[in-house]
Design an enzyme around this catalytic site. Structure first.
Site, PDB file in Angstrom:
ATOM      1  CB  SER A 169       2.257  -2.554  11.622  1.00 13.51           C
ATOM      2  OG  SER A 169       2.198  -1.151  11.631  1.00 13.51           O
ATOM      3  CB  THR A 170      -0.284  -1.083  15.507  1.00 15.31           C
ATOM      4  OG1 THR A 170      -0.302  -0.173  14.424  1.00 15.31           O
ATOM      5  CG2 THR A 170      -0.668  -0.384  16.790  1.00 15.31           C
ATOM      6  CG  HIS A 196       4.880  -1.032   9.221  1.00 12.03           C
ATOM      7  ND1 HIS A 196       3.540  -1.228   8.997  1.00 12.03           N
ATOM      8  CD2 HIS A 196       5.517  -1.669   8.197  1.00 12.03           C
ATOM      9  CE1 HIS A 196       3.366  -1.928   7.893  1.00 12.03           C
ATOM     10  NE2 HIS A 196       4.553  -2.222   7.398  1.00 12.03           N
ATOM     11  CG  MET A 289      -4.131   0.177  11.364  1.00 10.72           C
ATOM     12  SD  MET A 289      -3.891   1.718  12.282  1.00 10.72           S
ATOM     13  CE  MET A 289      -3.219   2.772  11.031  1.00 10.72           C
ATOM     14  CG  ASP A 292       3.406  -4.066   4.415  1.00  6.92           C
ATOM     15  OD1 ASP A 292       3.514  -4.497   3.251  1.00  6.92           O
ATOM     16  OD2 ASP A 292       4.358  -3.608   5.067  1.00  6.92           O
TER      17      ASP A 292
END
Length: 349
Positions: A169-170, A196, A289, A292
């Site tokens: 993600s991030t 993401h 973050m 998941d």
């Protein structure tokens, strides 16, 4: 606790006002200045030393990409980009993330988003997360330290086919770029990636990674047959699953509801892979973050204890949330810094 001090840089007076109002509605955040272009913004950043900057991509005098590069050279500061989802803007956004921006927000309707208020919570969350990132990001991936073994199993290659499934993600685009450009052209595995990202941006991500990689990198298409030496990026707005028909493996894209806020979801990919038989599985969780991927790891290990699970170590993860959640499952075989990831994957395959 001191408030998070933010400078908002956007050429639209309307957007400067709306973004400032959205951010200051949260008691943790203080907007200390606004600027109308990159040049004006850089001067204010040097004077005021903010914790986070929000930066529009398209601006006169000095655009967001130029300002970002100068900022990372002269005064590294966590940056959240604001971008419209046009093809040109999405490509520049991926470029910005690779040049050191922490994250981005896709404006819902073009350059001046009258409905930007619908994204209030996302903007606040991303600014708060950015304030916790240690910079400069460029130095984070150089860290070379021994990788941590959590639980070692012998990852003997038992089957003819191998799938590497990566979730992030991030900070993911930079981590993916680092790993993917170091994977060999003859990798005897299919690689599936969930990053993401909203619709419209994953295609630009795939194109950028494809320019850097020896392997073919593409946005995944529904129903396509998995092939070795190809990296498939889940399209924004779709879950990506693996479907087995006989000995053949296919991509299954679905628009089922978002899973805990994510579509694509790492858990969804990992859980579908857990059902696949007679295939070697390597699951990798990189920076991001939240948590998941953690539930999917449990499913993978429950169905096949030989699944090999890798989590990025805290030293190189821009945000250690997702790898940390993976480690907490107690099913991670190895924690490794970004610099070791591609060798580790190649050796396991």
């Amino acid at each position: 606790m001191n408030p998070i001090r933010v400078i908002v840089i956007d050429d639209s007076a309307f957007m400067r006002k709306v973004i400032s109002d959205l951010l200051t509605s949260d008691p943790r955040i203080e907007v200390i200045a606004t600027a109308r272009n990159g040049q004006d913004g850089l001067e204010k950043i040097k004077q005021l030393n903010p914790d986070v900057v929000t930066l529009d991509i398209h601006m006169p005098v000095m655009d967001g990409i130029t300002a970002l590069k100068e900022l990372m050279q002269s005064h590294p500061t966590p940056v959240v980009m604001l971008s419209s989802a046009t093809e040109d803007a999405s490509f520049k956004t991926i470029q910005a993330i690779s040049s050191g921006a922490v994250d981005f927000i896709a404006k819902p309707s073009g350059a001046i988003s009258i409905d930007i208020a619908t994204m209030k919570q996302e903007i606040i969350d991303k600014v708060v997360t950015a304030s916790q990132v240690s910079l400069p990001l460029q130095q984070k991936e150089i860290v070379k330290q021994p990788s941590t073994l959590v639980k070692q199993t012998n990852p003997a290659v038992k089957h003819k086919q191998t799938i590497v499934a990566i979730g992030t993600s991030t900070g993911g685009p930079r981590a993916l770029e680092h790993i993917i450009q170091r994977l060999p052209k003859n990798l005897a595995a299919s690689v599936l990636v969930v990053q993401h990202m909203p619709a419209g941006f994953t295609k630009s991500l795939a194109q950028r990674l494809n320019q850097k990689a020896a392997l073919l990198v593409k946005e995944a298409e529904d129903g396509e047959l998995l092939e070795n030496g190809v990296i498939y990026i889940a399209p924004g707005g779709f879950h990506m699953k693996v479907k087995q028909v006989g000995t053949s493996l296919f991509i299954d894209l679905t628009t089922e509801a978002a899973l805990r806020g994510h579509r694509p979801s790492v858990d969804m990919l990992f859980t579908s892979l857990a059902q696949v038989k007679e295939v070697n599985k390597i699951a990798v969780v990189l920076t991001g973050m939240g948590n998941d991927g953690a539930n999917g790891i449990k499913e993978l290990k429950k169905m096949d204890q030989h699944t090999y699970v890798i989590a990025e170590s805290e030293e190189t993860a821009i945000v250690y949330g997702m790898p940390k959640a993976a480690v907490r499952t107690n099913y991670v075989n190895k924690q490794a810094p970004l610099g070791e990831m591609s060798n580790l994957i190649t050796n396991l395959v």
